[in-house]
Design a protein around this motif. Structure first.
Motif, PDB file in Angstrom:
ATOM      1  N   GLY A  80      64.192 -16.898  44.058  1.00 48.77           N
ATOM      2  CA  GLY A  80      64.131 -18.145  44.817  1.00 48.77           C
ATOM      3  C   GLY A  80      62.724 -18.642  45.037  1.00 48.77           C
ATOM      4  N   THR A  81      61.776 -17.730  45.107  1.00 46.89           N
ATOM      5  CA  THR A  81      60.405 -18.170  45.351  1.00 46.89           C
ATOM      6  C   THR A  81      59.818 -18.879  44.141  1.00 46.89           C
ATOM      7  OG1 THR A  81      59.511 -15.999  44.759  1.00 46.89           O
ATOM      8  CG2 THR A  81      59.964 -16.381  47.075  1.00 46.89           C
ATOM      9  N   HIS A  95      61.265 -20.598  54.291  1.00 47.70           N
ATOM     10  CA  HIS A  95      60.525 -19.408  53.852  1.00 47.70           C
ATOM     11  C   HIS A  95      59.628 -18.904  54.978  1.00 47.70           C
ATOM     12  CE1 HIS A  95      57.460 -17.037  51.762  1.00 47.70           C
ATOM     13  NE2 HIS A  95      58.411 -16.777  50.887  1.00 47.70           N
ATOM     14  N   ARG A  96      58.946 -19.811  55.637  1.00 53.31           N
ATOM     15  CA  ARG A  96      58.073 -19.420  56.764  1.00 53.31           C
ATOM     16  C   ARG A  96      58.884 -18.805  57.900  1.00 53.31           C
ATOM     17  NH1 ARG A  96      54.471 -24.820  56.106  1.00 53.31           N
ATOM     18  NH2 ARG A  96      52.871 -23.912  54.758  1.00 53.31           N
ATOM     19  N   ARG A  97      60.060 -19.398  58.185  1.00 50.14           N
ATOM     20  CA  ARG A  97      60.912 -18.868  59.250  1.00 50.14           C
ATOM     21  C   ARG A  97      61.365 -17.446  58.918  1.00 50.14           C
ATOM     22  NH1 ARG A  97      65.738 -17.664  60.566  1.00 50.14           N
ATOM     23  NH2 ARG A  97      66.668 -18.219  58.581  1.00 50.14           N
ATOM     24  N   LEU A  98      61.769 -17.244  57.660  1.00 46.46           N
ATOM     25  CA  LEU A  98      62.216 -15.911  57.242  1.00 46.46           C
ATOM     26  C   LEU A  98      61.060 -14.913  57.244  1.00 46.46           C
ATOM     27  CD1 LEU A  98      64.639 -16.866  54.343  1.00 46.46           C
ATOM     28  CD2 LEU A  98      65.254 -15.797  56.524  1.00 46.46           C
ATOM     29  N   THR A  99      59.890 -15.342  56.809  1.00 48.27           N
ATOM     30  CA  THR A  99      58.724 -14.453  56.826  1.00 48.27           C
ATOM     31  C   THR A  99      58.400 -14.023  58.252  1.00 48.27           C
ATOM     32  OG1 THR A  99      57.825 -15.420  54.808  1.00 48.27           O
ATOM     33  CG2 THR A  99      56.266 -14.261  56.234  1.00 48.27           C
ATOM     34  N   ASP A 100      58.431 -14.962  59.178  1.00 52.80           N
ATOM     35  CA  ASP A 100      58.189 -14.621  60.590  1.00 52.80           C
ATOM     36  C   ASP A 100      59.230 -13.624  61.092  1.00 52.80           C
ATOM     37  OD1 ASP A 100      56.008 -16.318  60.627  1.00 52.80           O
ATOM     38  OD2 ASP A 100      57.080 -17.947  61.668  1.00 52.80           O
ATOM     39  N   ALA A 101      60.486 -13.845  60.751  1.00 55.04           N
ATOM     40  CA  ALA A 101      61.546 -12.935  61.182  1.00 55.04           C
ATOM     41  C   ALA A 101      61.353 -11.538  60.606  1.00 55.04           C
ATOM     42  CB  ALA A 101      62.918 -13.497  60.789  1.00 55.04           C
TER      43      ALA A 101
END
Length: 115
Positions: free
Chosen positions: A20-21, A100-106
Protein backbone atom coordinates in the motif's frame (compact mmCIF):
# COMPACT_ATOMS: atom_id res chain seq x y z
CA UNK A 1 8.39 -23.47 12.46
CA UNK A 2 12.09 -23.86 11.87
CA UNK A 3 14.53 -20.92 11.87
CA UNK A 4 15.02 -21.41 8.12
CA UNK A 5 11.31 -20.55 7.57
CA UNK A 6 11.65 -17.14 9.25
CA UNK A 7 13.21 -15.24 6.30
CA UNK A 8 10.39 -16.35 3.98
CA UNK A 9 7.78 -15.44 6.57
CA UNK A 10 9.43 -12.05 7.12
CA UNK A 11 9.59 -11.39 3.38
CA UNK A 12 5.90 -12.10 2.95
CA UNK A 13 4.89 -9.77 5.76
CA UNK A 14 7.25 -7.04 4.60
CA UNK A 15 5.80 -7.30 1.09
CA UNK A 16 2.28 -6.87 2.49
CA UNK A 17 3.36 -3.86 4.53
CA UNK A 18 5.02 -2.19 1.54
CA UNK A 19 2.27 -2.88 -1.00
CA UNK A 20 0.00 0.00 0.00
CA UNK A 21 2.83 2.40 0.63
CA UNK A 22 4.01 2.11 -2.98
CA UNK A 23 0.67 3.52 -4.17
CA UNK A 24 0.96 6.48 -1.79
CA UNK A 25 4.66 7.01 -2.58
CA UNK A 26 3.96 7.01 -6.32
CA UNK A 27 1.11 9.49 -6.02
CA UNK A 28 3.28 11.79 -3.91
CA UNK A 29 6.36 11.48 -6.14
CA UNK A 30 4.39 12.08 -9.34
CA UNK A 31 3.12 15.47 -8.23
CA UNK A 32 5.99 16.42 -10.54
CA UNK A 33 5.78 14.64 -13.92
CA UNK A 34 7.99 11.61 -14.32
CA UNK A 35 8.36 8.47 -16.37
CA UNK A 36 8.56 4.93 -15.01
CA UNK A 37 12.30 4.40 -14.76
CA UNK A 38 12.90 7.84 -13.24
CA UNK A 39 10.16 7.11 -10.71
CA UNK A 40 11.85 3.82 -9.78
CA UNK A 41 15.08 5.70 -9.10
CA UNK A 42 13.28 8.47 -7.21
CA UNK A 43 11.49 5.99 -4.96
CA UNK A 44 14.71 4.06 -4.38
CA UNK A 45 16.55 7.24 -3.33
CA UNK A 46 13.68 7.99 -0.95
CA UNK A 47 13.97 4.52 0.59
CA UNK A 48 10.89 2.95 -1.02
CA UNK A 49 11.89 -0.39 -2.50
CA UNK A 50 9.83 -1.45 -5.50
CA UNK A 51 10.59 -3.57 -8.52
CA UNK A 52 9.87 -2.53 -12.10
CA UNK A 53 7.56 -5.52 -12.64
CA UNK A 54 5.46 -4.20 -9.75
CA UNK A 55 5.62 -0.50 -10.58
CA UNK A 56 4.68 -0.48 -14.26
CA UNK A 57 1.39 -2.39 -13.84
CA UNK A 58 0.64 -0.16 -10.83
CA UNK A 59 1.11 2.98 -12.95
CA UNK A 60 -1.26 1.64 -15.59
CA UNK A 61 -3.83 0.71 -12.93
CA UNK A 62 -3.64 4.13 -11.25
CA UNK A 63 -4.00 5.79 -14.65
CA UNK A 64 -7.04 3.64 -15.41
CA UNK A 65 -8.57 4.69 -12.09
CA UNK A 66 -8.08 8.36 -12.98
CA UNK A 67 -5.49 8.89 -10.24
CA UNK A 68 -2.69 9.60 -12.73
CA UNK A 69 -2.72 11.35 -16.06
CA UNK A 70 -0.14 10.66 -18.75
CA UNK A 71 1.27 11.97 -21.98
CA UNK A 72 3.94 10.84 -24.36
CA UNK A 73 7.10 12.89 -24.79
CA UNK A 74 8.47 12.26 -28.28
CA UNK A 75 11.03 15.10 -28.22
CA UNK A 76 13.88 12.70 -27.45
CA UNK A 77 15.15 9.80 -29.54
CA UNK A 78 13.25 7.38 -27.32
CA UNK A 79 9.58 8.23 -26.64
CA UNK A 80 8.65 8.17 -22.96
CA UNK A 81 5.31 8.14 -21.24
CA UNK A 82 5.23 10.74 -18.49
CA UNK A 83 2.83 10.37 -15.59
CA UNK A 84 1.50 13.01 -13.25
CA UNK A 85 -0.81 12.78 -10.27
CA UNK A 86 -4.28 13.97 -11.27
CA UNK A 87 -6.42 16.20 -9.04
CA UNK A 88 -8.34 13.06 -7.98
CA UNK A 89 -4.99 11.38 -7.21
CA UNK A 90 -3.86 14.41 -5.19
CA UNK A 91 -7.01 14.22 -3.08
CA UNK A 92 -6.54 10.49 -2.51
CA UNK A 93 -2.85 10.97 -1.65
CA UNK A 94 -3.80 13.51 1.03
CA UNK A 95 -6.36 11.12 2.54
CA UNK A 96 -3.94 8.18 2.42
CA UNK A 97 -1.14 10.24 3.93
CA UNK A 98 -3.37 11.36 6.79
CA UNK A 99 -4.38 7.74 7.45
CA UNK A 100 -0.75 6.59 7.22
CA UNK A 101 0.24 9.19 9.82
CA UNK A 102 -2.65 8.14 12.08
CA UNK A 103 -1.62 4.48 11.85
CA UNK A 104 2.05 5.32 12.43
CA UNK A 105 1.12 7.25 15.58
CA UNK A 106 -1.00 4.34 16.79
CA UNK A 107 1.81 1.85 16.16
CA UNK A 108 4.30 4.07 17.98
CA UNK A 109 1.95 4.21 20.98
CA UNK A 110 1.58 0.41 20.94
CA UNK A 111 5.34 -0.08 20.65
CA UNK A 112 5.94 2.30 23.57
CA UNK A 113 3.54 0.29 25.75
CA UNK A 114 5.80 -2.72 25.42
CA UNK A 115 8.99 -0.79 26.19
Amino acid sequence: MSPTDEPALDAGHLQELRRGTVVLASLLALREPGYGYALLEHLERAGVDVEANTLYPLLRRLEGQGLLSSEWNTDESRPRKFYRTSPQGEALAERLLAEHRRLTDALERLAAEGA
